[in-house]
Design a protein around this motif. Structure first.
Motif, PDB file in Angstrom:
ATOM      1  N   CYS A   8       0.838  -1.192   0.000  1.00  0.00           N
ATOM      2  CA  CYS A   8       0.000   0.000   0.000  1.00  0.00           C
ATOM      3  C   CYS A   8       0.870   1.238   0.000  1.00  0.00           C
ATOM      4  O   CYS A   8       2.036   1.188   0.363  1.00  0.00           O
ATOM      5  N   ALA A  36      -0.656   4.240   1.363  1.00  0.00           N
ATOM      6  CA  ALA A  36      -1.586   5.141   2.031  1.00  0.00           C
ATOM      7  C   ALA A  36      -0.827   6.250   2.736  1.00  0.00           C
ATOM      8  O   ALA A  36       0.070   6.002   3.528  1.00  0.00           O
ATOM      9  N   PRO A  76      -2.671   6.377   7.036  1.00  0.00           N
ATOM     10  CA  PRO A  76      -3.115   5.023   7.368  1.00  0.00           C
ATOM     11  C   PRO A  76      -4.254   5.043   8.379  1.00  0.00           C
ATOM     12  O   PRO A  76      -4.320   5.914   9.242  1.00  0.00           O
ATOM     13  N   ASN A  77      -5.160   4.088   8.214  1.00  0.00           N
ATOM     14  CA  ASN A  77      -6.261   3.992   9.169  1.00  0.00           C
ATOM     15  C   ASN A  77      -6.586   2.533   9.441  1.00  0.00           C
ATOM     16  O   ASN A  77      -6.168   1.642   8.705  1.00  0.00           O
ATOM     17  N   LEU A  83      -9.357   0.780   9.267  1.00  0.00           N
ATOM     18  CA  LEU A  83     -10.160   0.062   8.275  1.00  0.00           C
ATOM     19  C   LEU A  83      -9.292  -0.414   7.116  1.00  0.00           C
ATOM     20  O   LEU A  83      -9.360  -1.569   6.708  1.00  0.00           O
ATOM     21  N   GLU A  84      -8.447   0.475   6.597  1.00  0.00           N
ATOM     22  CA  GLU A  84      -7.583   0.084   5.488  1.00  0.00           C
ATOM     23  C   GLU A  84      -6.606  -1.008   5.911  1.00  0.00           C
ATOM     24  O   GLU A  84      -6.358  -1.956   5.168  1.00  0.00           O
ATOM     25  N   GLY A  85      -6.050  -0.877   7.116  1.00  0.00           N
ATOM     26  CA  GLY A  85      -5.136  -1.894   7.618  1.00  0.00           C
ATOM     27  C   GLY A  85      -5.802  -3.250   7.734  1.00  0.00           C
ATOM     28  O   GLY A  85      -5.253  -4.270   7.294  1.00  0.00           O
ATOM     29  N   SER A 132      -8.461  -4.264   6.167  1.00  0.00           N
ATOM     30  CA  SER A 132      -8.801  -4.734   4.817  1.00  0.00           C
ATOM     31  C   SER A 132      -7.598  -5.364   4.129  1.00  0.00           C
ATOM     32  O   SER A 132      -7.727  -6.375   3.436  1.00  0.00           O
ATOM     33  N   LEU A 133      -6.415  -4.775   4.322  1.00  0.00           N
ATOM     34  CA  LEU A 133      -5.204  -5.356   3.736  1.00  0.00           C
ATOM     35  C   LEU A 133      -4.909  -6.739   4.304  1.00  0.00           C
ATOM     36  O   LEU A 133      -4.524  -7.652   3.568  1.00  0.00           O
ATOM     37  N   SER A 183      -7.454  -9.118   2.863  1.00  0.00           N
ATOM     38  CA  SER A 183      -7.122  -9.346   1.445  1.00  0.00           C
ATOM     39  C   SER A 183      -5.962 -10.309   1.296  1.00  0.00           C
ATOM     40  O   SER A 183      -5.946 -11.133   0.381  1.00  0.00           O
ATOM     41  N   GLN A 234      -4.882  -8.602  -7.336  1.00  0.00           N
ATOM     42  CA  GLN A 234      -3.852  -7.848  -6.632  1.00  0.00           C
ATOM     43  C   GLN A 234      -2.489  -8.520  -6.713  1.00  0.00           C
ATOM     44  O   GLN A 234      -1.492  -7.940  -6.322  1.00  0.00           O
ATOM     45  N   GLU A 276      -5.795   4.754  15.854  1.00  0.00           N
ATOM     46  CA  GLU A 276      -5.943   3.922  14.656  1.00  0.00           C
ATOM     47  C   GLU A 276      -5.354   2.537  14.873  1.00  0.00           C
ATOM     48  O   GLU A 276      -5.911   1.542  14.421  1.00  0.00           O
TER      49      GLU A 276
END
Length: 186
Positions: free
Chosen positions: A39, A41, A44-45, A47-49, A51-52, A55, A67, A107
């Motif tokens: 990523c 980003a 960083p937050n 939710l994104e963390g 999600s990674l 994934s 991906q 976060e």
């Protein structure tokens, strides 16, 4: 006091400090790139963390994932890398200012909470997540302190590169390619 908390909260919302924001963004990008996270980003937050991480687990199940090949971020080392990335802006800001305005230390705790919730609600990934997650609140606090110290060390040891990246971002015209060139010291 309640009034002090309200004033500090309003200050965070109303004050814009582009240089400070760019320093935090540069820290996040540098750490993500240095640790090989998939990523870029700038902010960083949790939710994104989370999600990674999810994934990366899905990628293990589906070799045709668009991906490509993500490392399993639900491993112990992957989980710790994510915490270091989430706390990089906090480490940058704490190293320069007495009060945090551009970064949010919550976060990282939110990331742990989101993954804990996923482990409870998603049988498919529960085992892998539970193996990586801290066992209790004390261990969580230890992980968070360690990750903050690691982020601080990584940023201090690479101060020149991070400062150059911050200046490029503050200039407003830096492309992703420009950022990579700075990170690779081209």
């Amino acid at each position: 006091s309640m009034t002090g908390s309200v004033v500090r909260g309003l200050s965070r919302l109303l004050n814009v400090n582009t240089e400070r924001d760019c320093q935090c963004e540069a820290a996040a990008v540098f750490v993500a790139y240095s640790l090989g996270l998939p990523c870029f980003a700038f902010q960083p937050n949790a939710l994104e963390g989370a999600s990674l991480v999810i994934s990366s687990l899905r990628n293990d199940d589906d070799a045709q994932n668009i991906q490509g090949s993500l490392d399993n971020l639900a491993s112990d080392s992957g989980f710790l890398k994510m915490l270091v990335w989430l706390l990089a802006p906090v480490a940058m800001e704490l190293s320069k200012y007495p009060q945090m305005m551009s970064s949010d230390p919550c976060e990282a705790q939110g990331f742990v909470s989101r993954l804990s919730e996923q482990a409870r609600n998603n049988v498919q990934y529960a085992s892998a997540l539970l193996d990586a997650l801290p066992e209790n609140e004390d261990q969580t606090n230890d992980y968070l302190r360690w990750a903050l110290a690691e982020a601080d060390l990584l940023l201090r040891n690479n101060k020149n590169v991070v400062d150059a990246l911050s200046k490029a971002l503050a200039g407003g015209a830096a492309t992703v390619g420009d950022c990579v060139a700075i990170l690779e010291e081209w």
